[in-house]
Write a protein that holds these residues in place. Structure first.
Motif, PDB file in Angstrom:
ATOM      1  N   PRO A  45       2.528  12.986 -19.705  1.00 19.32           N
ATOM      2  CA  PRO A  45       1.666  11.813 -19.527  1.00 19.32           C
ATOM      3  C   PRO A  45       0.213  12.210 -19.282  1.00 19.32           C
ATOM      4  CG  PRO A  45       3.551  11.764 -17.987  1.00 19.32           C
ATOM      5  CD  PRO A  45       3.463  13.146 -18.575  1.00 19.32           C
ATOM      6  N   GLY A  46      -0.676  11.361 -19.770  1.00 20.26           N
ATOM      7  CA  GLY A  46      -2.066  11.424 -19.334  1.00 20.26           C
ATOM      8  C   GLY A  46      -2.173  10.701 -18.004  1.00 20.26           C
ATOM      9  N   PRO A  47      -3.393  10.426 -17.535  1.00 24.60           N
ATOM     10  CA  PRO A  47      -3.549   9.825 -16.213  1.00 24.60           C
ATOM     11  C   PRO A  47      -3.010   8.389 -16.147  1.00 24.60           C
ATOM     12  CG  PRO A  47      -5.642   9.916 -17.349  1.00 24.60           C
ATOM     13  CD  PRO A  47      -4.688  10.684 -18.192  1.00 24.60           C
ATOM     14  N   LEU A  55       0.667   9.021  -6.856  1.00 22.23           N
ATOM     15  CA  LEU A  55       0.424  10.456  -7.065  1.00 22.23           C
ATOM     16  C   LEU A  55      -1.010  10.673  -7.544  1.00 22.23           C
ATOM     17  CD1 LEU A  55       2.687  13.094  -8.733  1.00 22.23           C
ATOM     18  CD2 LEU A  55       0.518  12.589  -9.848  1.00 22.23           C
ATOM     19  N   LYS A  84       3.576  22.508 -14.623  1.00 18.08           N
ATOM     20  CA  LYS A  84       3.856  21.598 -15.739  1.00 18.08           C
ATOM     21  C   LYS A  84       3.941  22.351 -17.075  1.00 18.08           C
ATOM     22  CE  LYS A  84       4.214  17.750 -13.446  1.00 18.08           C
ATOM     23  NZ  LYS A  84       5.524  17.053 -13.376  1.00 18.08           N
ATOM     24  N   TYR A  92      -0.423  23.003  -9.960  1.00 21.44           N
ATOM     25  CA  TYR A  92       0.124  21.835 -10.674  1.00 21.44           C
ATOM     26  C   TYR A  92       0.191  22.090 -12.189  1.00 21.44           C
ATOM     27  CZ  TYR A  92       0.746  16.965 -12.120  1.00 21.44           C
ATOM     28  OH  TYR A  92       1.234  15.796 -12.678  1.00 21.44           O
ATOM     29  N   THR A 110      -0.968   5.787 -10.410  1.00 20.64           N
ATOM     30  CA  THR A 110       0.152   5.707  -9.476  1.00 20.64           C
ATOM     31  C   THR A 110      -0.308   6.284  -8.140  1.00 20.64           C
ATOM     32  OG1 THR A 110       0.902   7.902 -10.049  1.00 20.64           O
ATOM     33  CG2 THR A 110       1.824   6.100 -11.351  1.00 20.64           C
ATOM     34  N   GLY A 116      12.788  10.720  -8.780  1.00 20.70           N
ATOM     35  CA  GLY A 116      11.474  10.162  -8.423  1.00 20.70           C
ATOM     36  C   GLY A 116      11.397   8.694  -8.814  1.00 20.70           C
ATOM     37  N   VAL A 173      14.982  16.897  -4.751  1.00 20.54           N
ATOM     38  CA  VAL A 173      15.415  17.643  -5.942  1.00 20.54           C
ATOM     39  C   VAL A 173      15.136  19.145  -5.849  1.00 20.54           C
ATOM     40  CG1 VAL A 173      15.204  15.643  -7.480  1.00 20.54           C
ATOM     41  CG2 VAL A 173      13.269  17.233  -7.247  1.00 20.54           C
ATOM     42  N   SER A 174      14.377  19.553  -4.852  1.00 21.53           N
ATOM     43  CA  SER A 174      14.080  20.989  -4.714  1.00 21.53           C
ATOM     44  C   SER A 174      15.145  21.715  -3.892  1.00 21.53           C
ATOM     45  CB  SER A 174      12.702  21.185  -4.080  1.00 21.53           C
ATOM     46  OG  SER A 174      12.734  20.798  -2.724  1.00 21.53           O
TER      47      SER A 174
HETATM   48  N1  LIG Z   1       0.321   9.572 -12.457  1.00 20.69           N
HETATM   49  C1  LIG Z   1      -0.210  10.446 -13.287  1.00 20.69           C
HETATM   50  O1  LIG Z   1      -1.415  10.375 -13.581  1.00 20.69           O
HETATM   51  C2  LIG Z   1       0.631  11.512 -13.922  1.00 20.69           C
HETATM   52  C3  LIG Z   1       0.066  12.234 -14.979  1.00 20.69           C
HETATM   53  C4  LIG Z   1       0.806  13.250 -15.571  1.00 20.69           C
HETATM   54  C5  LIG Z   1       2.096  13.513 -15.126  1.00 20.69           C
HETATM   55  N2  LIG Z   1       2.631  12.786 -14.105  1.00 20.69           N
HETATM   56  C6  LIG Z   1       3.977  13.135 -13.678  1.00 20.69           C
HETATM   57  O2  LIG Z   1       4.814  12.003 -13.715  1.00 20.69           O
HETATM   58  C7  LIG Z   1       5.829  12.112 -12.726  1.00 20.69           C
HETATM   59  C8  LIG Z   1       5.860  10.846 -11.885  1.00 20.69           C
HETATM   60  O3  LIG Z   1       4.600  10.715 -11.251  1.00 20.69           O
HETATM   61  P1  LIG Z   1       4.054   9.353 -10.605  1.00 20.69           P
HETATM   62  O4  LIG Z   1       2.603   9.317 -10.936  1.00 20.69           O
HETATM   63  O5  LIG Z   1       4.933   8.211 -10.946  1.00 20.69           O
HETATM   64  O6  LIG Z   1       4.167   9.765  -9.063  1.00 20.69           O
HETATM   65  P2  LIG Z   1       4.516   8.938  -7.720  1.00 20.69           P
HETATM   66  O7  LIG Z   1       3.998   9.786  -6.617  1.00 20.69           O
HETATM   67  O8  LIG Z   1       4.064   7.527  -7.828  1.00 20.69           O
HETATM   68  O9  LIG Z   1       6.112   8.966  -7.739  1.00 20.69           O
HETATM   69  C9  LIG Z   1       6.798  10.174  -7.609  1.00 20.69           C
HETATM   70  C10 LIG Z   1       8.121   9.924  -6.917  1.00 20.69           C
HETATM   71  O10 LIG Z   1       8.796  11.185  -6.842  1.00 20.69           O
HETATM   72  C11 LIG Z   1       9.336  11.310  -5.540  1.00 20.69           C
HETATM   73  N3  LIG Z   1       9.479  12.729  -5.234  1.00 20.69           N
HETATM   74  C12 LIG Z   1       8.498  13.659  -5.099  1.00 20.69           C
HETATM   75  N4  LIG Z   1       9.013  14.845  -4.790  1.00 20.69           N
HETATM   76  C13 LIG Z   1      10.360  14.686  -4.735  1.00 20.69           C
HETATM   77  C14 LIG Z   1      11.442  15.563  -4.464  1.00 20.69           C
HETATM   78  N5  LIG Z   1      11.245  16.851  -4.169  1.00 20.69           N
HETATM   79  N6  LIG Z   1      12.686  15.054  -4.507  1.00 20.69           N
HETATM   80  C15 LIG Z   1      12.907  13.749  -4.794  1.00 20.69           C
HETATM   81  N7  LIG Z   1      11.922  12.871  -5.044  1.00 20.69           N
HETATM   82  C16 LIG Z   1      10.658  13.339  -5.017  1.00 20.69           C
HETATM   83  C17 LIG Z   1       8.352  10.600  -4.628  1.00 20.69           C
HETATM   84  O11 LIG Z   1       8.950  10.245  -3.387  1.00 20.69           O
HETATM   85  C18 LIG Z   1       7.950   9.409  -5.486  1.00 20.69           C
HETATM   86  O12 LIG Z   1       8.780   8.301  -5.266  1.00 20.69           O
HETATM   87  C19 LIG Z   1       5.514  13.379 -11.928  1.00 20.69           C
HETATM   88  O13 LIG Z   1       6.295  14.437 -12.403  1.00 20.69           O
HETATM   89  C20 LIG Z   1       4.052  13.618 -12.235  1.00 20.69           C
HETATM   90  O14 LIG Z   1       3.684  14.973 -12.099  1.00 20.69           O
HETATM   91  C21 LIG Z   1       1.922  11.789 -13.502  1.00 20.69           C
END
Ligand SMILES: NC(=O)c1ccc[n+]([C@@H]2O[C@H](COP(=O)([O-])OP(=O)(O)OC[C@H]3O[C@@H](n4cnc5c(N)ncnc54)[C@H](O)[C@@H]3O)[C@@H](O)[C@H]2O)c1
Length: 254
Positions: free
Chosen positions: A180-182, A187, A154, A150, A185, A13, A60-61
């Motif tokens: 992580p907290g919020p 997402l 997690k 979700y 991004t 990611g 990755v899935s």
């Molecule tokens: N942003 C938040 O508030 C937050 C909070 C808690 C946890 N997270 C976690 O942090 C991680 C990163 O999140 P982010 O906010 O940077 O998200 P994001 O959407 O900005 O980036 C996620 C990236 O993962 C890639 N991706 C998604 N599914 C994929 C797959 N099956 N195979 C390959 N690549 C894949 C997407 O293309 C993207 O580039 C995630 O696991 C998310 O659940 C984020």
């Protein structure tokens, strides 16, 4: 196969958000980074501006794609020192609207993806005595509305971290987890409605969202020798969200 002496990290990611910030921090500390993402266009465009990276298109899935990705990375570097399982998807929906398809879409990336990438990296991590950092979420620590898929995915990642640590410690491989907290991004933008944003401000002692870099710093710390006696741990990087109960909105309205 090349065999470099330079430490190599795989970040899934990595095309944007927390994964991209983590990639940049690893690079600044002298690692080379295999950037893994399924968003080919975004991945190629960000990787083109970076040195010491390999961009690998991979969902990755999908087990076959993960195995091919690992093969490509090993051809490139001959070693894997760190695996950051960061790729994730969010889909917030009420329980009655969460179809089995929506549930599976979340589980496939958020849980299956972590399992598949970790399994594929095991031989290389065993050889390097490397480490895994899994990215969970505060939604895996405390239940909330709309997060049946979700949040459950997690929570499973947090437990998977402990399962992995329990067995891989024998090989000198450490496994830890960041919740992580919020963070603002793409997402979060897709699922954080104004009401959710306000609710987070109410529930977070530091009263703000985190930044990608603040999450990346803890990920890179856990991957470093500074954390050499840490395994099986979960660190919430959440402005205090997990620590608190009722009372903050009352405090703020005073
Ligand atoms: N942003 C938040 O508030 C937050 C909070 C808690 C946890 N997270 C976690 O942090 C991680 C990163 O999140 P982010 O906010 O940077 O998200 P994001 O959407 O900005 O980036 C996620 C990236 O993962 C890639 N991706 C998604 N599914 C994929 C797959 N099956 N195979 C390959 N690549 C894949 C997407 O293309 C993207 O580039 C995630 O696991 C998310 O659940 C984020």
């Amino acid at each position: 196969m090349n065999q470099t002496t330079q430490a190599t990290a795989i970040v899934t990611g990595a095309a944007r958000g927390i994964g991209l910030a983590t990639t940049q921090l690893f690079l600044s500390k002298g690692y080379r980074v295999a950037m893994v993402d399924r968003d080919t266009a975004e991945l190629q465009s960000v990787a083109a501006a970076l040195q010491n990276v390999l961009a690998v298109d991979c969902d990755v899935s999908q087990e076959d794609q993960v195995n091919a990705m690992m093969h490509t990375v090993l051809q490139w570097s001959g070693r894997v020192d760190v695996l950051v399982n960061n790729a994730g998807v969010a889909d917030f929906a009420a329980i009655q609207d969460t179809t089995f398809e929506r549930w599976k879409t979340v589980m496939r990336t958020n849980l299956d993806g972590v399992f598949l990438c970790s399994q594929a990296a095991l031989p290389a991590l065993r050889e390097s005595k490397g480490c895994i950092v899994n990215i969970a979420s505060i939604s895996g620590l405390r239940a909330s509305t709309l997060r049946v898929a979700y949040g459950t995915s997690k929570a499973a990642v947090i437990h998977l971290t402990k399962q992995q640590a329990a067995e891989l410690g024998e090989w000198g491989v450490r496994v830890n987890c960041v919740a992580p907290g919020p963070v603002k991004t793409k997402l979060a933008a897709a699922v954080h409605t104004p009401a959710i944003v306000n609710a987070y401000h109410d529930a977070i002692p530091l009263n703000r969202y985190g930044s990608e870099e603040e999450i990346a710093r803890v990920i890179v710390f856990l991957a470093s020798d500074e954390a050499s006696y840490m395994t099986g741990q979960m660190i919430a990087v959440d402005g205090g969200f997990d620590a608190t109960g009722v009372g903050l909105p009352t405090l703020r309205s005073d």
